[in-house]
Design a protein around this motif. Structure first.
Motif, PDB file in Angstrom:
ATOM      1  N   VAL A 381       0.859  -1.188   0.000  1.00 27.52           N
ATOM      2  CA  VAL A 381       0.000   0.000   0.000  1.00 27.52           C
ATOM      3  C   VAL A 381       0.896   1.239   0.000  1.00 27.52           C
ATOM      4  O   VAL A 381       1.679   1.443   0.924  1.00 27.52           O
ATOM      5  CB  VAL A 381      -0.917   0.009   1.252  1.00 27.52           C
ATOM      6  CG1 VAL A 381      -1.733   1.295   1.305  1.00 27.52           C
ATOM      7  CG2 VAL A 381      -1.829  -1.212   1.263  1.00 27.52           C
ATOM      8  N   LEU A 382       0.805   2.028  -1.024  1.00 25.26           N
ATOM      9  CA  LEU A 382       1.677   3.202  -1.124  1.00 25.26           C
ATOM     10  C   LEU A 382       1.077   4.415  -0.423  1.00 25.26           C
ATOM     11  O   LEU A 382       1.781   5.248   0.109  1.00 25.26           O
ATOM     12  CB  LEU A 382       1.962   3.532  -2.599  1.00 25.26           C
ATOM     13  CG  LEU A 382       2.631   2.413  -3.420  1.00 25.26           C
ATOM     14  CD1 LEU A 382       2.812   2.849  -4.873  1.00 25.26           C
ATOM     15  CD2 LEU A 382       3.984   2.030  -2.811  1.00 25.26           C
ATOM     16  N   SER A 383      -0.257   4.509  -0.443  1.00 30.58           N
ATOM     17  CA  SER A 383      -0.897   5.610   0.286  1.00 30.58           C
ATOM     18  C   SER A 383      -2.333   5.231   0.606  1.00 30.58           C
ATOM     19  O   SER A 383      -2.910   4.340  -0.045  1.00 30.58           O
ATOM     20  CB  SER A 383      -0.865   6.901  -0.537  1.00 30.58           C
ATOM     21  OG  SER A 383      -1.656   6.735  -1.690  1.00 30.58           O
ATOM     22  N   ALA A 384      -2.897   5.885   1.605  1.00 32.20           N
ATOM     23  CA  ALA A 384      -4.275   5.581   2.008  1.00 32.20           C
ATOM     24  C   ALA A 384      -4.949   6.852   2.497  1.00 32.20           C
ATOM     25  O   ALA A 384      -4.401   7.589   3.306  1.00 32.20           O
ATOM     26  CB  ALA A 384      -4.271   4.537   3.138  1.00 32.20           C
ATOM     27  N   ASN A 385      -6.144   7.096   1.973  1.00 34.12           N
ATOM     28  CA  ASN A 385      -6.890   8.270   2.457  1.00 34.12           C
ATOM     29  C   ASN A 385      -8.395   7.977   2.443  1.00 34.12           C
ATOM     30  O   ASN A 385      -8.851   7.046   1.769  1.00 34.12           O
ATOM     31  CB  ASN A 385      -6.586   9.496   1.589  1.00 34.12           C
ATOM     32  CG  ASN A 385      -7.034   9.318   0.150  1.00 34.12           C
ATOM     33  OD1 ASN A 385      -6.425   8.556  -0.617  1.00 34.12           O
ATOM     34  ND2 ASN A 385      -8.109   9.986  -0.225  1.00 34.12           N
ATOM     35  N   PHE A 386      -9.141   8.770   3.205  1.00 38.24           N
ATOM     36  CA  PHE A 386     -10.596   8.684   3.151  1.00 38.24           C
ATOM     37  C   PHE A 386     -11.073   9.517   1.971  1.00 38.24           C
ATOM     38  O   PHE A 386     -10.586  10.630   1.774  1.00 38.24           O
ATOM     39  CB  PHE A 386     -11.227   9.240   4.439  1.00 38.24           C
ATOM     40  CG  PHE A 386     -10.981   8.383   5.642  1.00 38.24           C
ATOM     41  CD1 PHE A 386     -11.674   7.194   5.817  1.00 38.24           C
ATOM     42  CD2 PHE A 386     -10.065   8.773   6.619  1.00 38.24           C
ATOM     43  CE1 PHE A 386     -11.449   6.402   6.932  1.00 38.24           C
ATOM     44  CE2 PHE A 386      -9.839   7.985   7.736  1.00 38.24           C
ATOM     45  CZ  PHE A 386     -10.532   6.794   7.895  1.00 38.24           C
TER      46      PHE A 386
END
Ligand code: GLC
Length: 441
Positions: A381-386
């Motif tokens: 996972v390189l990035s995670a946002n809502f």
């Protein structure tokens, strides 16, 4: 060499997940449509067609609804005068709700025509209202950039020739009405038949001929699987998509499907048309149905039932508008997204596009604790946002994907975590099957 061959195979496997039929492309990307069931039954506030006598004798399809006249139902049309009907309002509502297409009941099982037909005296032209509702609606929809679909029931509990041993006359009627519908109303995008006729009934209305006519008159049209008996076991009647009813369909990414569901519930499982005993579904329920359809790689056709004045009742419009608001923020997780790589469940639903994965988390999950663990995936996972804004706390270890630190005060309707991965999400599914998620407690 081997590596190249494997890469080609992997690419082919990914490609397989897309519908092979180019005519279906816009539809699979659209994911969300509006179904409208409407005719003069809205005056009684009872179920469309089914409340017409609704007993004996049996229809040729085996259903308990008769050809025997109903002294009340059969005269409702004489009083049908929906002067509040405004096609532009309906089309705008569909658009605001984030829907991409509208399917309208041209003729339901009860045989009443909601369009101008030269073949019957039991239609909208014979009411005090007179206007061609289907024409106005489709023009308004196209103005809003919405695609249009015709719902048409081959079974007909009012037409006097229907049910006669020799079906020649009825068949001519049906082919005549289809010809009117598919030549007088411009480009039609979807043909939505609705008959479950088994065996004889399929030959009764000559379903193959019906389909051939549809394709001849509208070469780009797509057709559902209900020209007779859900098309099962009759390959020529399978059409382009399956139609689970009043439930979210099972995961299926090798053939398109669409759940049709009512926005109003009734004790008898109906609520397609305006019902005085209807109870609105909650926004949460509708949102989860949409997310779960997308997560199962299908569409949702959400049905409204306008009242006898021509108005879509306020409780229905409210839910639709709120869905539209949710889609403004979260639409990228629905439109043009495929189902997977995780399997739907009480925890939520998952969709993907390319290297992006969208995790729809349902309240049951994030109310029960402030972390959830999904099974591990073979990707970083390189990035995670809502999607509604803000970074999401996601970490990975051998036990899985940890998603945590939720704001427990967040209004629990749509919570979508967007993960950006280092590889295409489609490669994470074994044989195109999503990763099972154990139940959460
Ligand atoms: C069922 C009902 C019918 C409704 C349809 C929509 O077939 O008989 O009233 O139009 O479902 O899917």
């Amino acid at each position: 060499m081997i590596a190249t061959a494997l890469a080609v195979l992997a690419a082919a496997a990914i490609h397989n997940q897309t519908s092979p039929n180019p005519k279906m492309k816009w539809w699979t990307e659209a994911r969300f449509g509006m179904f409208v069931h409407w005719d003069m039954s809205s005056l009684a506030g009872t179920e469309i067609s089914w409340s017409r006598k609704g007993s004996k004798p049996l229809d040729i399809t085996g259903d308990p609804a008769g050809y025997v006249g109903d002294p009340v139902y059969d005269h409702l049309y004489e009083r049908f005068n929906p002067t509040n009907f405004n096609a532009n309002d309906w089309a705008k509502l569909a658009k605001e709700a984030g829907m991409k297409y509208v399917v309208f009941t041209a003729k339901h099982h009860g045989g009443f025509s909601m369009f101008h037909t030269n073949l019957s005296h039991y239609g909208i032209a014979d009411t005090p209202f007179k206007r061609d509702i289907l024409k106005e609606l489709f023009q308004a929809c196209r103005k809003q950039g919405l695609r249009v679909g015709i719902y048409y029931s081959p079974r007909d509990w009012h037409q006097p020739d229907y049910g006669a041993t020799d079906s020649a006359k009825y068949h001519a009627y049906l082919m005549g009405q289809l010809t009117e519908l598919l030549t007088n109303y411009g480009k039609i995008d979807i043909m939505w038949f609705d008959s479950f006729g088994k065996g004889d009934s399929i030959s009764y209305w000559k379903a193959d001929e019906m389909l051939a006519l549809v394709h001849r008159l509208q070469p780009d049209i797509i057709v559902n699987n209900r020209a007779g008996y859900f098309g099962e076991n009759v390959p020529s009647l399978k059409g382009d998509f399956d139609t689970p009813e009043q439930r979210v369909g099972e995961f299926q990414n090798n053939r398109p499907w669409e759940s049709c569901m009512t926005v109003v519930k009734t004790p008898d499982g109906g609520g397609w048309s305006y019902r005085k005993d209807g109870q609105i579904r909650s926004l949460q329920e509708c949102w989860q149905a949409l997310a779960s359809c997308a997560g199962g790689d299908g569409n949702l056709l959400l049905d409204v039932g306008p009242d006898s004045t021509g108005t879509i009742p306020a409780d229905q419009t409210e839910v639709l508008r709120k869905l539209g608001e949710l889609l403004k923020q979260n639409g990228q997780s629905i439109y043009n997204a495929r189902g997977g790589p995780y399997q739907n469940g009480p925890w939520g639903a998952s969709t993907y596009r390319g290297n992006d994965v969208y995790l729809h988390l349902f309240p049951a999950m994030f109310m029960s604790g402030n972390e959830m663990i999904l099974p591990p995936i073979d990707a970083k996972v390189l990035s995670a946002n809502f999607l509604e804004g803000g970074e999401a706390h996601v970490s990975q270890d051998q036990s899985g994907l940890h998603i945590g630190h939720f704001d427990m005060t967040r209004p629990p309707v749509a919570v979508v975590v967007h993960l950006h991965l280092d590889r295409p999400a489609a490669t994470l599914m074994q044989n195109q099957t999503p990763i099972p998620v154990p139940p959460i407690n």
